[in-house]
Design a protein around this motif. Structure first.
Motif, PDB file in Angstrom:
ATOM      1  N   CYS A 168       0.725  -1.007  -0.324  1.00 12.63           N
ATOM      2  CA  CYS A 168      -0.031   0.081  -0.083  1.00 12.63           C
ATOM      3  C   CYS A 168       1.093   1.536   0.147  1.00 12.63           C
ATOM      4  CB  CYS A 168      -0.748  -0.074   1.157  1.00 12.63           C
ATOM      5  SG  CYS A 168      -1.999  -1.063   1.004  1.00 12.63           S
ATOM      6  N   GLY A 169       2.314   1.163   0.241  1.00 19.74           N
ATOM      7  CA  GLY A 169       2.855   1.922   0.112  1.00 19.74           C
ATOM      8  C   GLY A 169       2.996   3.362   1.357  1.00 19.74           C
ATOM      9  N   VAL A 170       2.544   2.637   2.320  1.00 23.87           N
ATOM     10  CA  VAL A 170       1.665   3.269   3.759  1.00 23.87           C
ATOM     11  C   VAL A 170       2.711   4.188   4.343  1.00 23.87           C
ATOM     12  CG1 VAL A 170      -0.109   2.054   3.947  1.00 23.87           C
ATOM     13  CG2 VAL A 170       1.671   0.605   4.568  1.00 23.87           C
ATOM     14  N   ARG A 171       4.106   3.866   3.928  1.00 25.34           N
ATOM     15  CA  ARG A 171       5.506   4.294   4.562  1.00 25.34           C
ATOM     16  C   ARG A 171       5.532   5.831   5.107  1.00 25.34           C
ATOM     17  NH1 ARG A 171       7.507   1.492   8.507  1.00 25.34           N
ATOM     18  NH2 ARG A 171       8.014  -1.105   8.265  1.00 25.34           N
ATOM     19  N   GLU A 172       5.163   6.181   3.565  1.00 30.28           N
ATOM     20  CA  GLU A 172       5.291   7.561   3.102  1.00 30.28           C
ATOM     21  C   GLU A 172       4.245   8.037   2.748  1.00 30.28           C
ATOM     22  OE1 GLU A 172       7.157   9.952  -0.697  1.00 30.28           O
ATOM     23  OE2 GLU A 172       7.192   7.845  -0.144  1.00 30.28           O
ATOM     24  N   GLN A 173       3.314   7.376   3.287  1.00 33.47           N
ATOM     25  CA  GLN A 173       1.440   7.826   2.552  1.00 33.47           C
ATOM     26  C   GLN A 173       1.288   8.448   4.365  1.00 33.47           C
ATOM     27  OE1 GLN A 173      -1.382   5.247   1.086  1.00 33.47           O
ATOM     28  NE2 GLN A 173       0.032   5.032  -0.574  1.00 33.47           N
ATOM     29  N   THR A 174       1.187   7.437   4.919  1.00 34.73           N
ATOM     30  CA  THR A 174       0.715   7.575   6.056  1.00 34.73           C
ATOM     31  C   THR A 174       2.070   8.956   7.208  1.00 34.73           C
ATOM     32  OG1 THR A 174       2.528   6.089   7.692  1.00 34.73           O
ATOM     33  CG2 THR A 174       0.063   5.342   7.341  1.00 34.73           C
ATOM     34  N   ALA A 175       2.648   9.685   6.182  1.00 37.78           N
ATOM     35  CA  ALA A 175       3.526  10.579   7.224  1.00 37.78           C
ATOM     36  C   ALA A 175       3.038  11.689   7.215  1.00 37.78           C
ATOM     37  CB  ALA A 175       4.877  10.537   5.844  1.00 37.78           C
ATOM     38  N   GLY A 176       2.068  12.331   6.023  1.00 36.07           N
ATOM     39  CA  GLY A 176       1.212  12.728   6.487  1.00 36.07           C
ATOM     40  C   GLY A 176      -0.362  13.156   7.088  1.00 36.07           C
ATOM     41  N   LEU A 177      -0.815  11.699   7.548  1.00 41.79           N
ATOM     42  CA  LEU A 177      -2.017  12.095   8.371  1.00 41.79           C
ATOM     43  C   LEU A 177      -1.405  11.746   9.374  1.00 41.79           C
ATOM     44  CD1 LEU A 177      -3.428   8.908   6.125  1.00 41.79           C
ATOM     45  CD2 LEU A 177      -4.171  11.668   5.972  1.00 41.79           C
ATOM     46  N   ASP A 178      -2.588  12.140  10.439  1.00 44.15           N
ATOM     47  CA  ASP A 178      -2.132  12.422  11.803  1.00 44.15           C
ATOM     48  C   ASP A 178      -3.051  11.108  12.138  1.00 44.15           C
ATOM     49  OD1 ASP A 178      -4.752  12.944  13.044  1.00 44.15           O
ATOM     50  OD2 ASP A 178      -5.095  13.745  10.895  1.00 44.15           O
TER      51      ASP A 178
END
Length: 202
Positions: A168-178
Motif C-alpha cells: 500500500c506504500g503506507v510508510r510514506e503515505q501515512t507521514a502526512g496523516l495524523d
C-alpha cells in the motif's frame, strides 16, 4: 461512484511531499465526541445501513443526520463533528460490539463500497489507503482500534500495520496523516467491507 480499487501511490506521495496532507489542528476532540455519541446511542444506530453507503455520498450524510436527530439526548458536545468522523465512530462502535464483523477479522470478501466523486481528494485518498491495508491484513487493522485514542500504542499499532502492508506504500503515505485521522479511516474501511460482506441484523 468510484470503486476503492488500488491506491494511486505516486499521486498520494506527491501530495504528501507538497504539504497537502498536513495534519488538522486536532481531530482528537471531535472524534472523541463522536465516539461518545455512538456509545450513548448504542443499538439505535443502523450500522450496516450506514456503512454500506458510498463514502462522502448524500445518502451517507442523510442517514447519519437522521441518526443524530433520533438521539439528540446523546448529542451534547458532538455538534460540528465532520460526517467522516461520525461514520468512522459508528463503524468503530459496530466493530467493537461485533454487530458487523466477527472477532476473528473474517468477512472481508463482500463487494467494495464506493467513493462519491464529491468527496475531498484527501479523504478519498485516505480511505483508499485504509482499504488497501484492511484488505491485506484485517487483523493488524483491527489491532489499531484496540488501542487508546491518540495514544502511543495507537501510533505503534499503525506502524505495525504499515510494516505488514508494504504493497500500500503506507510508510510514506501515512507521514502526512495524523494517527487519529488514520485510525478513523481504518475503522471506516473495516466497517464498510464488513457491512457489505457479512450477514448481520444491524
Amino acid at each position: 461512484m468510484q470503486p476503492l480499487g488500488n491506491v494511486n501511490i505516486d499521486q498520494f506521495n506527491t501530495r504528501v511531499r507538497n504539504g497537502q496532507y498536513q495534519a488538522p489542528t486536532s481531530v482528537t476532540g471531535p472524534y472523541s465526541r463522536a465516539l461518545s455519541f455512538v456509545n450513548c446511542a448504542g443499538g439505535s444506530i443502523k450500522s450496516r445501513e450506514i456503512l454500506a453507503t458510498s463514502f462522502g455520498s448524500a445518502e451517507e450524510s442523510k442517514l447519519i443526520d437522521q441518526t443524530v436527530r433520533r438521539n439528540l439526548r446523546c448529542n451534547e458536545g458532538a455538534g460540528g463533528v465532520p460526517v467522516f468522523l461520525m461514520r468512522a465512530a459508528m463503524s468503530e462502535g459496530a466493530l467493537k460490539s461485533k454487530k458487523v464483523l466477527p472477532g476473528d477479522g473474517s468477512g472481508l470478501s463482500g463487494a467494495e463500497p464506493g467513493i462519491d466523486p464529491a468527496i475531498s481528494p484527501m479523504l478519498g485518498d485516505a480511505i483508499r489507503l485504509a482499504s488497501c491495508q484492511v484488505k491485506r491484513d484485517a487483523g493488524a487493522a483491527r489491532a489499531v482500534l484496540a488501542t487508546g485514542l491518540a495514544s502511543a500504542e495507537e501510533k505503534a499499532a499503525e506502524e505495525r500495520l504499515a510494516a505488514a502492508t508494504p504493497q500500500c506504500g503506507v510508510r510514506e503515505q501515512t507521514a502526512g496523516l495524523d494517527s487519529v485521522t488514520h485510525r478513523a479511516m481504518i475503522a471506516s474501511a473495516l466497517g464498510a467491507h464488513a457491512a457489505s460482506g457479512v450477514s448481520s441484523k444491524n
